[in-house]
Every structure is written in structure tokens, then in C-alpha cells.
Design a protein around this motif. Structure first.
Motif, PDB file in Angstrom:
ATOM      1  N   PHE A 134      42.675  46.741  49.308  1.00  0.00           N
ATOM      2  CA  PHE A 134      41.699  47.181  47.814  1.00  0.00           C
ATOM      3  C   PHE A 134      42.859  46.769  47.455  1.00  0.00           C
TER       4      PHE A 134
ATOM      5  N   THR B 223      44.242  40.635  39.827  1.00  0.00           N
ATOM      6  CA  THR B 223      45.595  40.267  38.771  1.00  0.00           C
ATOM      7  C   THR B 223      46.405  39.390  39.370  1.00  0.00           C
TER       8      THR B 223
ATOM      9  N   PRO C 189      49.050  46.658  39.494  1.00  0.00           N
ATOM     10  CA  PRO C 189      48.985  46.860  40.705  1.00  0.00           C
ATOM     11  C   PRO C 189      49.794  46.277  41.518  1.00  0.00           C
TER      12      PRO C 189
ATOM     13  N   LYS D 237      35.687  48.944  44.846  1.00  0.00           N
ATOM     14  CA  LYS D 237      35.525  47.707  43.905  1.00  0.00           C
ATOM     15  C   LYS D 237      37.395  47.328  43.482  1.00  0.00           C
ATOM     16  N   PRO D 238      38.169  46.938  43.242  1.00  0.00           N
ATOM     17  CA  PRO D 238      39.155  47.043  42.038  1.00  0.00           C
ATOM     18  C   PRO D 238      38.753  46.874  40.846  1.00  0.00           C
ATOM     19  N   PRO D 239      39.472  47.365  40.406  1.00  0.00           N
ATOM     20  CA  PRO D 239      38.954  47.967  38.239  1.00  0.00           C
ATOM     21  C   PRO D 239      39.184  46.101  37.906  1.00  0.00           C
ATOM     22  N   ALA D 240      38.673  46.114  37.424  1.00  0.00           N
ATOM     23  CA  ALA D 240      38.877  44.381  36.227  1.00  0.00           C
ATOM     24  C   ALA D 240      40.345  44.717  35.643  1.00  0.00           C
ATOM     25  N   GLN D 241      40.855  45.730  34.842  1.00  0.00           N
ATOM     26  CA  GLN D 241      42.456  45.720  34.627  1.00  0.00           C
ATOM     27  C   GLN D 241      43.314  45.847  35.350  1.00  0.00           C
ATOM     28  N   ALA D 242      44.701  45.634  34.891  1.00  0.00           N
ATOM     29  CA  ALA D 242      46.062  45.385  35.437  1.00  0.00           C
ATOM     30  C   ALA D 242      46.742  46.468  35.045  1.00  0.00           C
ATOM     31  N   THR D 243      45.766  47.764  34.856  1.00  0.00           N
ATOM     32  CA  THR D 243      46.517  49.111  34.687  1.00  0.00           C
ATOM     33  C   THR D 243      46.284  50.238  36.303  1.00  0.00           C
ATOM     34  N   LEU D 244      47.429  50.767  35.999  1.00  0.00           N
ATOM     35  CA  LEU D 244      47.338  52.089  36.677  1.00  0.00           C
ATOM     36  C   LEU D 244      46.385  53.317  36.422  1.00  0.00           C
TER      37      LEU D 244
ATOM     38  N   LEU E 278      42.474  53.134  37.418  1.00  0.00           N
ATOM     39  CA  LEU E 278      42.258  53.602  38.702  1.00  0.00           C
ATOM     40  C   LEU E 278      41.618  55.030  38.562  1.00  0.00           C
TER      41      LEU E 278
ATOM     42  N   LEU F 197      38.486  55.697  38.659  1.00  0.00           N
ATOM     43  CA  LEU F 197      36.938  55.586  40.373  1.00  0.00           C
ATOM     44  C   LEU F 197      37.513  56.905  40.763  1.00  0.00           C
TER      45      LEU F 197
END
Lengths: 214, 214, 214, 214
Positions: free
Chosen positions: C95, C103, C109, D31-38, D41, D44
Motif C-alpha cells: 500500500f 505521487t 507519502p 487503494k492509496p489516496p490520489a492526493q499526496a498529503t497525510l 489518509l 480511509l
């Protein structure tokens, strides 16, 4: 060189891992419905039915593989290649299962589904022939060898028939496949001797183990 | 510390599990067609062909791995890392298989496909070197060692050639890969001694087991 | 009850199967490019890099697990639960790997990626503590126990640092993770005694086996 | 026929492979989120929560399976089929987990989720009955047999209740499922005797092994 381990041990362990992946890969085709109501599960019946039948088939394949491997003494090239042919055909089951589920048991896909069953059986016949050729007559009598072969050929014939029937009536073809599998659930009937013999060996070791511990 | 189990047992069991997942993961790339007719299977030929060839390759990899592991005595760091390198390269096969299937055997993808085969072979060469270095000369004679190495280098050369050929004619390159694999189906020809030796050990244990039961 | 098999055998076999699935599941995230040219592979570098680093990490995890399991004598509830905690954390790697690949190594990440490594290490520390507590002092001397623990804590500290660094400079944080892994490739340096001891046991069994066959 | 290996060995190895695939297949639904920020998460949480609970459940299933298999002596047809029924029900867990995660714990899906737990327990009850029937009274006393059965029936009752409760309040139903699992984390409480007995056997083999090496 392989003291303490049977020479076919790694072959059966590898096959088991492949069977395990195949049997669980099919779950991935069961996609949860978008709605959050129980009634949303109803349209999934073709997927549920075909997944169940395929699961049953792989379970029967594993049981037969398990039983025959007890007779095989060595991982000969012939045994290895028949086993790979058998695993290859078995690995087509998730594909054909997904196809009959997606098309809600249409004629073409069910015909293909039955054809995969036929090919799995042909490859298994080769594996069976090779494994039994390594067993002595005291383990497997000529009568039992013939019975085992007859049983395998009848199964094969039934699946071929199912493939043809599916072309005219897919549901009847699929039903015929199910009937053959249900007969296999009680394996002692057609291949009685072999089964009983293997069973007796097991019971003996159970008895021995019990005596040891008590 | 590991009484009753060979020290390489867990290494080979782990490798087998990885091989099993790799060989069945490729099935996931076989998506059933949207139509419900048998003719809808025809456009799937690139996927079917590349899946079959890759399956054959992984089967041959497993057989070679299986045979060599009989000679390895201990899971040394060198053996473990060569094995991981080998598994890593092998795990690229589903990716490269999917790529040649999607692009219907285009030049670039087939070149990459052959390059993966080359890298698998280089890693296997290291594993082979390490495994055979642990075997005594009574098991593997110097002649057989040299023959095994020559065979591996010829295979490597053929895959390198296939990669270059693929750049000009992808189908010829792919055909060359298939030819090499077909030669491997009868492993007793080029590496005869090794195979026969391992075979003899197996036959002996089969004979012993038969005598015990009869 | 389990004559001939070590009581932890099934625990390690199950763990191996989980490691094998985890290490190959990551391949599924490597989607082949739509174009049929080799240059289309270039934009895949974040995926390729993160897959390689994660593969390396799981390989190191497996090696450490493998080495420690030689010391564990029984599958106690504590060992089983630490093992499940360890497998759970490890199963988050695909994951987090997919996230840093998607990204292209963004700050958040990579921080999460390093945090998963931290959690894997904490769970492993518990597993290690439990496994070593079952070994006698003749196998693992107090000095080696302390060294092993110090090594584990240094690794943990490095991953925690990498997580913090990643917040300011993701590439530096990722680089730090890579450095720690590369140090692990030569495990004899920091945990020398343990490694040498285990190695000696292996070499002894190799020698014995050679004498037996010659 | 299977000298040196227990007759149930291949059955448990196959089951372990299936459990390993099931437990890791669920990761694929994360599935990992599309955005790149914590903070990406955070949404989820339903997936993370349901994945964790399902992981815990499969871990408990494995532990119970592992413990009971120590009592089974032979892979009888009854044991094999109960095992397949058990694996089938267990393989529905990833599907039902994905559904409650997608619908953020809606009533229908949570009811279905608890129903799957009920079915897993019913199949396990059959497996348990069959495995214990092969053990002698010196291993498992009648009191322990009754306690084990009572514990299994209470668990079953709790899951049935959870399914009904979920219909009115899905979160309460899900919470009830969690409570039952948390009780299972300390298995010595309700089925004390069985656990202690198996534990004692393990401790004995640990002691023997220690004496051997020291």
C-alpha cells in the motif's frame, strides 16, 4: 540426498500453493455491490453460483491430487510435466468462471467452461497414469487400476457431453457439470477399492498413533 | 538446531510460494471478453500465447531450481541473496508478459521480454554456481559441472540474441525464445550427466520404497 | 504429538506464504505502459525504484525472520501474536509503496512509507525478544543478545529519523531509508556474533552431510 | 506410505496457503489516496478499520485451526470436507470486508459481514468436532471437550446476535463483533483446559530441546 523427505514432497507443496492461489483468486471476481442493501446481493447470483461450483471443482481436484500423490514415489520428469500441464489447465478455471458469471451463463462461455473441465481431466489422467505406474501391485491391485481408469474416463465423457449440451442449452450443460461434481463428493462409490485402501492406510496410522499416546 | 529439516528447506519452500504466486498472477491478466460468443476468444491470442510461453518458462525455472536445490547443503548468505535476485527477476515476468500481450508482440516490448529472460538467467547462473559449490565431487563430477555451465551460457547467449533480433523482427525474436524453451523440455540432452545422476538417485529411492512395501 | 516436526514449523511456513504473497503483490502495481516503445518505460522510474526498495526490505525482513526462527523453540501465544503484528505491518508495505510511486515520492507519502518501516521494526523487536528468550545461553551469549538489541534500536532510530527528514525533504528521507537497507545487506558487521554462530551451525551441517555422502 | 510425515500435514499446509492469500488479498482493497498529503489518509478510516478487524479475525481463525490440527490424526474425508467448507466461508471475508468499507459500515453490509462470521463458525464447529473425535481421552478430557463446545456455541450466539443488532444499529453490531474478537485474544479464559494442555505439550518439547542443546 533427500534423506527424511519424500522426493515428491516439493512437487506437491508447489502444487498446493498453486491450488491455494487459484481457489482464492476467484474471490477477487466477487465485487461487492455499489448499494448498501442486502437485496443488492441478489443480482450477484451468477457470480456466486459459478464461484461455488468452481470452488467445489478445485476442491475435488485437490483431493484427487492429494490421494494420488501418496502412490507416487519419485518426482520423475514425466510426473513433473503432467503435473504442470494439470496446473496450467486448472489455472484457466478463474478465467472461465469469470466469463460465465459476467455473461450470466450464456451458451458460448458455458461450452468453454465445460471444455476447460475436459482439459483438466485429460491432464489429470496423464498424472494419474504416471503416479500409479510407480506404485507396486500390493498397494494398487490391477482391478483397482482398471476401476480408477474407468471412473476417470466416465467423468471425462460426462464433461465432453456437458460441453456439447451447453451449445444448445447452457443451463442443462451447467447442470450436468454440477451433477458430475456432486457424484464426486462421495468418491467411495465408483472408485471404491482405491479409496478404501487409502482410507485403511490412514486409519491404521491413526490407530497406531492413538496406541502410542494412550 | 534444525534437526530433521534440511537447512535449505525453508528457502526452497519460500521460493516455491513465490513461483506459485507468479505463475498464477499471470492468469489475472487474462480478462474474459465482453461478448458471450466463442469467437470473442480469438482476439485474445496474443494474451493466450504470451501467457503460455511465460508459464512454460516459469515451469522450466522451477524444475531447474528444484534440481539444483538438491545439491545445496546450507542456506548461506550468498545462496539466499542469489535466490532473491533470481526471484526478483522472475517476478518481472508477469509485467513483461502483460506488455507484449497488450501491444500484440511489438518490437520494444518483445526486446524487454527477452531482456527479462536474460536477467533471470544471469541470476540463476549465480544461484547455480553457489549451489554446486556446496556439492562434493562424488555427486557432481568436474565434467558435469562444466557441461552445466556451458549449457547455461548457451541459453544465455540465445536469449541475448533473441533480444537483439526482436528489435528488427519481434516475431522472430519471440520465436527464438520459444525454440530455446522447447529444447529445455528435454533437459537430458545437453546436461545429460547431471540429469541422469539426479534421476538415478530418485530411482534408487523409488526402488527402496517399493522393496519396503512389498 | 508433532514428532519429527518442530513446533514452530507451521508458524514459519504460514509466515513464508504471507511474505511470498506480499512480495509478489507489489508486482501487480507495475502496470505496463500503453505505448509499445522502450522509452515508455522511463516514466515508470518511481514505481520501479519504490518496488525495488520495498522488495529489498521484505527480503531483509525474511532473512531476519528466518535467522531468528532457528532460535525459537515453541509456538507460544506471545510468539504467534508478535508474529501476526509483524506480518500485519509488513502487509502495509505494498500500500505505502504504491502511494509513493503514484505521487512520485512526495513528502507525505514518503513520511508514511518510513513510518510503516518503523512499525515493522517495532513489531519485529517484539518477535525477536520472544524468540531469543527461548534460546539457551550456549546458543546466544548475553553479549550477542545485547548487540542484537542495539542493532535493532539503531535501525529503528534511523527509520524514525528518515520519517522526520522526509517531511522537509522527501528524497533525503527516502535516501536515508535506502542507506539503512544497504547496510543490512552485510549483516555480519553489526550483529556479527549472532550471524557467525548461526552460520557455524549451518557450516557444520554442511560438513556432516558432505562426509556422509563421500 | 507417508513415513515421517503426518497424514494431515498436506491438509494443514494447503489451508495455511489459503489463509495466507486471504489475509493479504484484503490489502489489495486498500487503494492509496490520489492526493499526496497525510490528511488524505483520514477518509480511509472505514477501510483501515474493517481491514484490521478482518485481519484479527483471520488470525484468530488460524490460531484455532493450528491448535485443533494438533489433535487430528488422519486426513479423513470428513475432516477434508469440513476444512474445505471452513476455507470457503473464510474466503468470503475479503468480499464482505470490502463491502462494509465501501459503504462506510451501512446496516445491510454489516449484517452480511456478521453472517459470514456466523457461517465461518458453523463450519469450524464441524471441523472441531471431527478433529477432536480423533483424539484420545488422555489428550482431551470429556470436561475439556464440553468446555470447547460451549465456548464455540457462545461465540456463534454472539455473532448471530451481532447480525440482528446490525440491522437496527450497524455500529453496535460491528462493535459487538469486535468485542467477541477481543475476548478471543486471551483464549486461556473460556477454553482454559484445552489451551493449557496444548501449551504444556509445547513447553515440554521446548524443555527437551533445551536440554539437548545444553
Amino acid at each position: 540426498m533427500t534423506d527424511g523427505t519424500t522426493p515428491t514432497e516439493r512437487l506437491t507443496a508447489f502444487s498446493d500453493a498453486v491450488f491455494a492461489v487459484i481457489i482464492t483468486i476467484m474471490v477477487l471476481d466477487l465485487k461487492p455491490p455499489a448499494q448498501a442493501t442486502l437485496s443488492a446481493l441478489l443480482p450477484l447470483w451468477p457470480a456466486a453460483l459459478s464461484y461455488t461450483v468452481s470452488y467445489l471443482f478445485v476442491a475435488i481436484i485437490w483431493i484427487n491430487h492429494h490421494r494420488l500423490s501418496l502412490f507416487a514415489r519419485g518426482a520423475t520428469p514425466e510426473l513433473i510435466w503432467w503435473n504442470f500441464a494439470h496446473l496450467f489447465m486448472t489455472s484457466l478455471i478463474p478465467f472461465s468462471t469469470a466469463w460465465i458469471a459476467d455473461t450470466k451463463l450464456a451458451a458460448g462461455p458455458v461450452l468453454f467452461y465445460a471444455a476447460v473441465f475436459v482439459m483438466v481431466n485429460i491432464a489429470f489422467l496423464g498424472y494419474q497414469q504416471e503416479a500409479l505406474s510407480q506404485a507396486s501391485d500390493s498397494e494398487v491391485s490391477p482391478t483397482i487400476r482398471r476401476l480408477t481408469q474407468v471412473r476417470a474416463l466416465i467423468t471425462l465423457g460426462a464433461f465432453v457431453t456437458a460441453a456439447f449440451v451447453a451449445y444448445w442449452s447452457p443451463l442443462s450443460g451447467f447442470g450436468l457439470v454440477c451433477c458430475v461434481l456432486l457424484i464426486y463428493l462421495r468418491p467411495q462409490v465408483p472408485g471404491e477399492g482405491l479409496e478404501r485402501n487409502a482410507h485403511r492406510g490412514h486409519l491404521k496410522s491413526i490407530r497406531d498413533a492413538k496406541e502410542e499416546t494412550s
